[in-house]
Scaffold this motif. Structure first.
Motif, short mmCIF file in Angstrom:
data_model
loop_
_atom_site.label_atom_id
_atom_site.label_comp_id
_atom_site.label_asym_id
_atom_site.label_seq_id
_atom_site.Cartn_x
_atom_site.Cartn_y
_atom_site.Cartn_z
N VAL A 1 0.85 -1.19 0.00
CA VAL A 1 0.00 0.00 0.00
C VAL A 1 0.88 1.24 0.00
CG1 VAL A 1 -1.95 -1.08 1.19
CG2 VAL A 1 -0.15 0.02 2.51
N PHE A 2 0.29 2.36 -0.41
CA PHE A 2 1.01 3.62 -0.34
C PHE A 2 0.76 4.28 1.02
CE2 PHE A 2 2.92 3.92 -4.39
CZ PHE A 2 2.06 3.32 -5.30
N GLU A 3 1.74 5.07 1.43
CA GLU A 3 1.64 5.79 2.69
C GLU A 3 0.37 6.64 2.72
OE1 GLU A 3 4.96 8.37 3.38
OE2 GLU A 3 4.80 8.18 5.55
N GLU A 4 -0.26 6.68 3.87
CA GLU A 4 -1.50 7.42 4.16
C GLU A 4 -2.75 6.76 3.57
OE1 GLU A 4 -1.10 11.55 3.22
OE2 GLU A 4 0.63 11.85 4.53
N ALA A 5 -2.60 5.63 2.90
CA ALA A 5 -3.77 4.90 2.41
C ALA A 5 -4.34 4.03 3.52
CB ALA A 5 -3.38 4.04 1.22
N PRO A 6 -5.62 3.66 3.43
CA PRO A 6 -6.18 2.71 4.40
C PRO A 6 -5.76 1.29 4.06
CG PRO A 6 -7.84 3.30 2.80
CD PRO A 6 -6.62 4.12 2.48
N VAL A 7 -5.80 0.42 5.08
CA VAL A 7 -5.44 -0.98 4.85
C VAL A 7 -6.32 -1.89 5.70
CG1 VAL A 7 -3.68 -1.15 6.66
CG2 VAL A 7 -3.51 -2.58 4.64
N GLU A 8 -6.60 -3.07 5.17
CA GLU A 8 -7.30 -4.10 5.92
C GLU A 8 -6.56 -5.41 5.72
OE1 GLU A 8 -11.83 -5.02 6.55
OE2 GLU A 8 -11.19 -6.12 4.76
N LEU A 9 -6.18 -6.05 6.81
CA LEU A 9 -5.54 -7.36 6.77
C LEU A 9 -6.57 -8.36 7.29
CD1 LEU A 9 -2.02 -6.46 8.24
CD2 LEU A 9 -2.87 -6.23 5.89
N SER B 1 6.48 3.34 8.81
CA SER B 1 6.91 2.56 9.98
C SER B 1 6.00 1.38 10.28
CB SER B 1 7.00 3.46 11.21
OG SER B 1 5.73 4.04 11.47
N ASP B 2 4.85 1.31 9.62
CA ASP B 2 3.95 0.16 9.81
C ASP B 2 4.39 -1.05 8.99
OD1 ASP B 2 1.14 2.42 9.91
OD2 ASP B 2 2.22 1.50 11.59
N THR C 1 0.79 -11.93 7.25
CA THR C 1 0.62 -11.04 6.11
C THR C 1 1.71 -9.97 6.18
OG1 THR C 1 -1.79 -11.30 6.05
CG2 THR C 1 -0.87 -9.35 4.97
N LYS C 2 2.48 -9.89 5.10
CA LYS C 2 3.54 -8.88 5.04
C LYS C 2 2.96 -7.58 4.49
CE LYS C 2 7.53 -11.91 4.65
NZ LYS C 2 8.70 -12.32 3.86
N LEU C 3 2.96 -6.56 5.33
CA LEU C 3 2.48 -5.25 4.91
C LEU C 3 3.67 -4.39 4.49
CD1 LEU C 3 0.24 -3.08 4.71
CD2 LEU C 3 0.72 -2.53 7.11
N SER C 4 3.65 -3.93 3.26
CA SER C 4 4.71 -3.05 2.75
C SER C 4 4.11 -1.69 2.44
CB SER C 4 5.33 -3.63 1.49
OG SER C 4 5.93 -4.87 1.74
N VAL C 5 4.59 -0.68 3.16
CA VAL C 5 4.07 0.67 2.95
C VAL C 5 5.10 1.45 2.14
CG1 VAL C 5 3.22 2.77 4.02
CG2 VAL C 5 2.86 0.56 5.14
N LYS C 6 4.66 1.96 0.99
CA LYS C 6 5.57 2.66 0.08
C LYS C 6 5.28 4.16 0.11
CE LYS C 6 5.40 -1.43 -2.88
NZ LYS C 6 6.67 -1.97 -2.33
#
Lengths: 115, 114
Positions: free
Chosen positions: B13-21, B84-85, B108-113
């Motif tokens: 996901v991109f920084e400042e976007a919402p996410v659901e795992l 940092s998430d 689940t690997k969360l990658s924040v770009k």
């Protein structure tokens, strides 16, 4: 206070050798767990100690794996005649004796590499 | 036997976007549910837990998860993620009547770009 301490942090061993991994739980935590974390496989339960009860060994993958907990505190996980498939991160965790609601507190793990 | 499914192995996901795992567990009369986070080269840290009461639980760093008994789910959400998430997130479950081990999902690997 001090968290769960594991040693060594990294261990490289040759196939066929025995290794011992150590876990020092948080003081007062009577429950102690060992898990194995392999790439892409999540956490695999190995063994669980609770106080003076007989340990739950149902997750040990073979008779080459054993663990003991001396004096209700420090635990040692022993792998005999190591194989390359034993390479993984071995995580130890401890928890308070409050039953099912108690979360686990993890150490940083021991990364085992079998060459 | 209890089991946990995390459907997404990787979530970019991109920084400042919402996410659901997403996290689903096999049915049980009562369960305790946990989310753990693992930063690179570290052990797992408890992020949040559901024991009883309100079905919505929150962490100190803006994550929340909602226990949905009918759907046997415990999805993790954050409205705006930070670099940092970036970490691996594990869902775990324990049957309410059990004092044994936690059953973990595969993570689940969360990658924040940026």
């Amino acid at each position: 206070g001090a968290g769960v301490s594991q040693s060594p942090s990294n261990k490289v061993t040759e196939k066929g050798k025995d290794v011992e991994l150590r876990c020092d739980p948080i003081s007062g935590h009577t429950a102690l767990y060992w898990y194995r974390q392999s790439l892409g496989q999540g956490l695999e339960f190995l063994i669980y100690f609770q106080g003076n009860s007989a340990p739950d060994k149902s997750g040990l993958p073979s008779d080459r794996f054993s663990a003991e907990r001396t004096g209700g505190s420090v635990s040692t996980l022993t792998i005999q005649r190591t194989q390359q498939e034993d390479s993984a991160v071995y995580l130890c965790a401890s928890s308070l004796p409050q039953g099912a609601s108690s979360p686990l507190h993890f150490g940083n793990g021991t990364r085992l590499t079998v060459t | 036997a209890q089991s946990v499914t995390q459907l997404d192995s990787q979530v970019p996901v991109f920084e400042e976007a919402p996410v659901e795992l997403r996290c689903n567990y096999s049915s049980s009369v009562s369960v305790y549910l946990f989310w753990y986070v693992q930063y690179p080269n570290q052990g797992l840290q408890l992020l949040l837990k559901y024991l009883s009461g309100s079905t919505l639980v929150e962490s100190i760093n803006g994550f929340e998860a909602e226990f949905n008994k009918s759907q046997t789910s415990f999805h993790l959400r954050k409205p705006s993620v930070h670099i940092s998430d970036t970490a691996e997130y594990f869902c775990a479950v324990r049957d309410g009547g059990s004092q044994g081990n936690l059953i973990f999902g595969k993570g689940t690997k969360l990658s924040v770009k940026p």
